[in-house]
Motif scaffolding. Structure first.
Motif, PDB file in Angstrom:
ATOM      1  N   GLU A  57      88.791  14.506  47.494  1.00  0.00           N
ATOM      2  CA  GLU A  57      87.436  14.837  47.943  1.00  0.00           C
ATOM      3  C   GLU A  57      86.779  15.836  47.001  1.00  0.00           C
ATOM      4  N   ASN A  58      87.529  16.843  46.573  1.00  0.00           N
ATOM      5  CA  ASN A  58      86.979  17.844  45.659  1.00  0.00           C
ATOM      6  C   ASN A  58      86.701  17.243  44.280  1.00  0.00           C
ATOM      7  N   LEU A  94      83.056  17.147  42.393  1.00  0.00           N
ATOM      8  CA  LEU A  94      82.838  17.640  41.031  1.00  0.00           C
ATOM      9  C   LEU A  94      82.308  16.545  40.108  1.00  0.00           C
ATOM     10  N   ASN A  95      82.691  15.285  40.395  1.00  0.00           N
ATOM     11  CA  ASN A  95      82.328  14.152  39.536  1.00  0.00           C
ATOM     12  C   ASN A  95      81.712  13.037  40.383  1.00  0.00           C
ATOM     13  N   PRO A  96      80.440  13.147  40.720  1.00  0.00           N
ATOM     14  CA  PRO A  96      79.781  12.175  41.612  1.00  0.00           C
ATOM     15  C   PRO A  96      79.833  10.727  41.115  1.00  0.00           C
ATOM     16  N   GLU A  97      80.040  10.521  39.811  1.00  0.00           N
ATOM     17  CA  GLU A  97      80.089   9.158  39.262  1.00  0.00           C
ATOM     18  C   GLU A  97      81.214   8.333  39.869  1.00  0.00           C
ATOM     19  N   VAL A  98      82.274   9.004  40.344  1.00  0.00           N
ATOM     20  CA  VAL A  98      83.428   8.270  40.881  1.00  0.00           C
ATOM     21  C   VAL A  98      83.462   8.302  42.408  1.00  0.00           C
ATOM     22  N   LYS A  99      82.341   8.629  43.003  1.00  0.00           N
ATOM     23  CA  LYS A  99      82.290   8.806  44.452  1.00  0.00           C
ATOM     24  C   LYS A  99      82.760   7.570  45.205  1.00  0.00           C
ATOM     25  N   GLU A 100      82.435   6.365  44.704  1.00  0.00           N
ATOM     26  CA  GLU A 100      82.767   5.125  45.408  1.00  0.00           C
ATOM     27  C   GLU A 100      84.116   4.533  44.999  1.00  0.00           C
ATOM     28  N   ASN A 114      88.108  -2.295  38.940  1.00  0.00           N
ATOM     29  CA  ASN A 114      86.747  -1.795  38.888  1.00  0.00           C
ATOM     30  C   ASN A 114      86.183  -2.070  37.504  1.00  0.00           C
ATOM     31  N   GLU A 115      84.924  -2.472  37.440  1.00  0.00           N
ATOM     32  CA  GLU A 115      84.335  -2.839  36.159  1.00  0.00           C
ATOM     33  C   GLU A 115      84.018  -1.638  35.277  1.00  0.00           C
ATOM     34  N   ASN A 116      83.966  -0.458  35.866  1.00  0.00           N
ATOM     35  CA  ASN A 116      83.491   0.694  35.114  1.00  0.00           C
ATOM     36  C   ASN A 116      84.560   1.715  34.745  1.00  0.00           C
TER      37      ASN A 116
END
Length: 263
Positions: free
Chosen positions: A147-148, A152-158, A178-180
């Motif tokens: 969660e932390n 810290l890195n919203p790009e990997v939220k999902e 994952n494609e990214n």
């Protein structure tokens, strides 16, 4: 008379022989003509191969490479072969070229014509993200760490991530296609200290009970040098009691506690 008969007989034999020769010749000619005719019937006209445009082949052109792969023309061509193995394509007449982007191109215009733009992407390894993390002791567990990390890195939220501890190190890895993103990251976790645990002796001698914030903070830092560079706030709680709190911008320390002054 006898001579005449012999002459006529000789003539008849010659005529018969001539007729037989002519008949044989005619038969042989007819046989040759029949053979040539049959041969001509069996021979098919030579087929002329028409060059195919690459756009007409329905080639799958989207390739997603792992972050660990070094992308170059040869490896792209091999991936294209694997991706389109159900198609009848003469790959030895094709090549991958790089301009601003990658293209599939013909090397023999008699077989294939044209070029196709390829959709080439590469995943990002999550080890490029921030690996330093400051946590309270109660937050050092798998779920809280994930969660932390996402905060810290919203790009990997999902992303679906796995967190585990190996040899005293905490590791987060991508566990779903994952494609990214892919890969893993070794975290640097620092344990935050509660100011209440640091300031164990909560009584401080002062020249006067009627003090103010700066003097109180100075007394605390003098007694606990590790707090010398930490932003602290002091608010009067009652006559000789002060509430000490750590500024929210601090990483290593957190919390608040009450201290008392005496003369």
């Amino acid at each position: 008379m006898k001579k005449l008969l012999l002459f006529l007989s000789s003539l008849s034999v010659s005529a018969i022989t001539a007729i037989n020769i002519i008949g044989c010749t005619t038969n042989q000619k007819n046989q040759n003509e029949n053979q040539n005719e049959n041969q001509n019937q069996n021979e098919k006209p030579e087929e002329v191969e028409i060059a195919l445009n690459l756009d007409s082949l329905n080639i799958k052109t989207k390739i997603i490479f792992s972050s660990a792969i070094e992308i170059h023309e040869e490896i792209i061509l091999n991936e294209l072969k694997s991706l389109n193995q159900d198609l009848e394509i003469k790959w030895n007449y094709l090549s991958v070229i790089k301009k601003e982007k990658y293209y599939l191109s013909s090397i023999d215009e008699n077989i294939y014509t044209g070029t196709i733009e390829l959709d080439i992407t590469q995943k990002n390894n999550i080890n490029k993200f921030q690996q330093e993390m400051y946590l309270k002791t109660t937050e050092v567990n798998e779920q809280s760490i994930i969660e932390n990390f996402k905060t810290l890195n919203p790009e990997v939220k999902e992303l679906k991530l796995l967190c585990k501890k190996e040899n005293e190190s905490w590791i987060i890895s991508v566990i779903e296609e994952n494609e990214n993103y892919d890969g893993f990251i070794i975290l640097k976790i620092y344990i935050k200290k509660d100011i209440s645990d640091v300031i164990q002796d909560k009584t401080f001698k002062s020249q006067t009970i009627n003090s103010h914030e700066k003097i109180v903070v100075k007394l605390i830092k003098a007694k606990y040098p590790e707090l010398a560079d930490i932003k602290l706030k002091a608010i009067l709680f009652n006559k000789n009691t002060w509430s000490i709190s750590v500024d929210e911008t601090e990483l290593i320390y957190y919390g608040n506690c009450l201290v008392q002054l005496y003369v």
